[in-house]
Design a protein around this motif. Structure first.
Motif, PDB file in Angstrom:
ATOM      1  N   GLY A  94      35.284  24.683  27.052  1.00 33.21           N
ATOM      2  CA  GLY A  94      34.483  24.257  28.184  1.00 33.21           C
ATOM      3  C   GLY A  94      33.711  22.982  27.913  1.00 33.21           C
ATOM      4  N   ALA A  95      33.072  22.486  28.933  1.00 33.86           N
ATOM      5  CA  ALA A  95      32.224  21.291  28.815  1.00 33.86           C
ATOM      6  C   ALA A  95      31.183  21.340  29.921  1.00 33.86           C
ATOM      7  CB  ALA A  95      33.062  20.015  28.928  1.00 33.86           C
ATOM      8  N   GLY A  96      29.981  20.886  29.597  1.00 30.84           N
ATOM      9  CA  GLY A  96      28.915  20.863  30.592  1.00 30.84           C
ATOM     10  C   GLY A  96      28.631  22.246  31.143  1.00 30.84           C
ATOM     11  N   THR A  97      28.714  22.398  32.457  1.00 26.18           N
ATOM     12  CA  THR A  97      28.389  23.675  33.090  1.00 26.18           C
ATOM     13  C   THR A  97      29.571  24.645  33.099  1.00 26.18           C
ATOM     14  OG1 THR A  97      28.936  22.713  35.246  1.00 26.18           O
ATOM     15  CG2 THR A  97      26.622  22.665  34.568  1.00 26.18           C
ATOM     16  N   ARG A  98      30.751  24.204  32.635  1.00 28.21           N
ATOM     17  CA  ARG A  98      31.914  25.092  32.575  1.00 28.21           C
ATOM     18  C   ARG A  98      32.056  25.657  31.171  1.00 28.21           C
ATOM     19  NH1 ARG A  98      37.112  24.131  30.959  1.00 28.21           N
ATOM     20  NH2 ARG A  98      36.810  21.877  31.046  1.00 28.21           N
ATOM     21  N   GLY A  99      31.947  26.972  31.068  1.00 23.56           N
ATOM     22  CA  GLY A  99      32.021  27.617  29.766  1.00 23.56           C
ATOM     23  C   GLY A  99      33.444  27.699  29.235  1.00 23.56           C
ATOM     24  N   SER A 100      33.560  27.962  27.939  1.00 20.66           N
ATOM     25  CA  SER A 100      34.872  28.152  27.318  1.00 20.66           C
ATOM     26  C   SER A 100      35.442  29.513  27.713  1.00 20.66           C
ATOM     27  CB  SER A 100      34.750  28.059  25.799  1.00 20.66           C
ATOM     28  OG  SER A 100      34.323  26.771  25.404  1.00 20.66           O
ATOM     29  N   ASN A 101      36.748  29.655  27.531  1.00 21.80           N
ATOM     30  CA  ASN A 101      37.414  30.910  27.877  1.00 21.80           C
ATOM     31  C   ASN A 101      38.433  31.250  26.800  1.00 21.80           C
ATOM     32  OD1 ASN A 101      38.208  33.172  29.374  1.00 21.80           O
ATOM     33  ND2 ASN A 101      39.741  32.024  30.520  1.00 21.80           N
ATOM     34  N   VAL A 102      38.482  32.533  26.414  1.00 20.87           N
ATOM     35  CA  VAL A 102      39.428  33.002  25.402  1.00 20.87           C
ATOM     36  C   VAL A 102      40.337  34.054  26.014  1.00 20.87           C
ATOM     37  CG1 VAL A 102      39.657  34.334  23.265  1.00 20.87           C
ATOM     38  CG2 VAL A 102      37.949  32.516  23.420  1.00 20.87           C
ATOM     39  N   VAL A 103      41.634  33.913  25.767  1.00 20.61           N
ATOM     40  CA  VAL A 103      42.631  34.913  26.160  1.00 20.61           C
ATOM     41  C   VAL A 103      43.313  35.407  24.892  1.00 20.61           C
ATOM     42  CG1 VAL A 103      44.769  35.353  27.422  1.00 20.61           C
ATOM     43  CG2 VAL A 103      43.019  33.880  28.421  1.00 20.61           C
ATOM     44  N   TYR A 104      43.266  36.723  24.659  1.00 17.67           N
ATOM     45  CA  TYR A 104      43.860  37.299  23.453  1.00 17.67           C
ATOM     46  C   TYR A 104      45.305  37.721  23.701  1.00 17.67           C
ATOM     47  CZ  TYR A 104      39.120  37.704  21.535  1.00 17.67           C
ATOM     48  OH  TYR A 104      37.859  37.445  21.070  1.00 17.67           O
ATOM     49  N   ASP A 105      46.123  37.517  22.678  1.00 12.09           N
ATOM     50  CA  ASP A 105      47.489  38.020  22.665  1.00 12.09           C
ATOM     51  C   ASP A 105      47.717  38.591  21.268  1.00 12.09           C
ATOM     52  OD1 ASP A 105      50.169  38.567  22.990  1.00 12.09           O
ATOM     53  OD2 ASP A 105      50.827  36.486  22.761  1.00 12.09           O
ATOM     54  N   ARG A 106      47.109  39.728  21.015  1.00  7.37           N
ATOM     55  CA  ARG A 106      47.138  40.287  19.664  1.00  7.37           C
ATOM     56  C   ARG A 106      47.563  41.753  19.622  1.00  7.37           C
ATOM     57  NH1 ARG A 106      40.891  39.245  18.155  1.00  7.37           N
ATOM     58  NH2 ARG A 106      41.489  40.088  16.121  1.00  7.37           N
TER      59      ARG A 106
END
Length: 340
Positions: A94-106
């Protein structure tokens, strides 16, 4: 000499570049990481003898992980092989007001399907002084939770210091068990815990406490409730994170040893390059600090906070900083001037 053993899963990390969204990405940057392994990398980088225990698939991707471990000076002699695949996680930064996102494939990864009695923990831990695990491993699968408990019980019986990062990941607990059904048995042996009070009591199946970290007078009583639940607990640390935006974090820390509350000053971190792994950097810094500054708990906490702050400036899961850089920031010098 200290020797730290870590246990957990190493994953392939596939991240979008230049803050692109998943839908925009035409390629992904490949690297490796994982909560417990990131801690071991920090410690090895600080000169601590460190070994990591995991299960890898016997294929070219597993071989890549092994090379990464050796490159980072983390001992790989207790790695075992089996299963068909390495766990993967996708990261949209993410950057600024947009947060990061994680998608798991485990799902059904080599580590998730670890087999009973495949590790000889007495042999693995025979020269160890410290064992580290986190709440991520028992969240992966019942197999992983059972093996983690076996490792913890062995370490406890051998008189080895045990540390845990609570690391609650709501997306991971998918095998029919809740943290409160698994974590109390594991946490009761821990001597050092990193995590906030809300998460700790949640994992123990206790009522929400709503701690006010600005009110230092009320915190010892809340931490004491946790100490009363966990008979082997000696130290609890909490990372204080105030998110201004995805690109601006304010980082501090609190540590309680059952007698005294220690507080590290809040530091401004902006711009953030990569937040992933910053909690692991705190944990690695804390372990190093407690091992190195045995009679100066405040210095150990300050080192952990500084290590966490610096990780935000580095791409990838690993905190690739020197002791001198961390000590410089811990002393209050966060200028970032060119070293000539």
């Amino acid at each position: 000499m200290s020797k730290v053993i870590g246990f957990g899963e190493i994953m392939l990390r596939l991240s979008t570049e230049r803050h692109l969204r998943f839908t925009q990405a035409k390629a992904f940057a490949a690297s490796y990481g994982g909560g417990e392994f990131n801690v071991c990398v920090s410690l090895a980088n600080f000169g601590i003898d460190t070994s990591f225990v995991t299960r890898l698939p016997k294929n070219e991707i597993g071989a890549c992980v092994l090379k990464e471990m050796r490159k980072l000076n983390v001992n790989s002699s207790h790695v075992i092989y089996g299963g068909d695949r390495l766990g993967i996680y996708f990261l949209e930064t993410g950057a600024g007001t947009r947060g990061s996102n994680v998608v798991y494939d485990r799902a059904n990864s080599a580590m998730a399907n670890i087999e009973e009695n495949s590790l000889d923990w007495e042999e693995i831990l025979k020269d160890a002084t410290w064992f580290h695990w986190s709440g991520i491993t028992p969240a992966i699968s019942k197999n992983a939770a059972d093996e983690c408990l076996k490792a913890i019980e062995t370490a406890h019986n051998m008189g080895i210091t045990i540390s845990s990062d609570l690391n609650y990941r709501s997306k991971l607990w998918q095998y029919g068990k809740e943290p409160k059904e698994i974590m109390p048995e594991l946490l009761k042996y821990s001597n050092i815990i990193l995590g906030d009070l809300d998460t700790a009591f949640f994992m123990l199946g206790k009522p929400k406490q709503d701690p006010n970290y600005q009110d230092e007078k009320s915190l010892p009583a809340l931490y004491d409730k946790l100490f009363n639940q966990l008979p082997n607990l000696k130290t609890v640390a909490t990372t204080l994170r105030y998110t201004v935006s995805a690109s601006h974090q304010r980082i501090g820390g609190i540590l309680y040893d059952g007698k005294r509350l220690y507080n590290a000053a809040i530091k401004e971190v902006t711009p953030v390059v990569d937040r992933v792994g910053s909690g692991d950097a705190f944990m690695g810094g804390l372990i190093y600090g407690l091992l190195t500054y045995e009679k100066d708990t405040q210095k150990a906490l300050d080192f952990a906070v500084a290590a966490c702050c610096l990780k935000h400036t580095i791409s990838g899961d690993f905190n690739l900083v020197s002791i001198a850089e961390v000590e410089k920031m811990a002393s209050g010098d966060g200028s970032g001037k060119v070293s000539r």
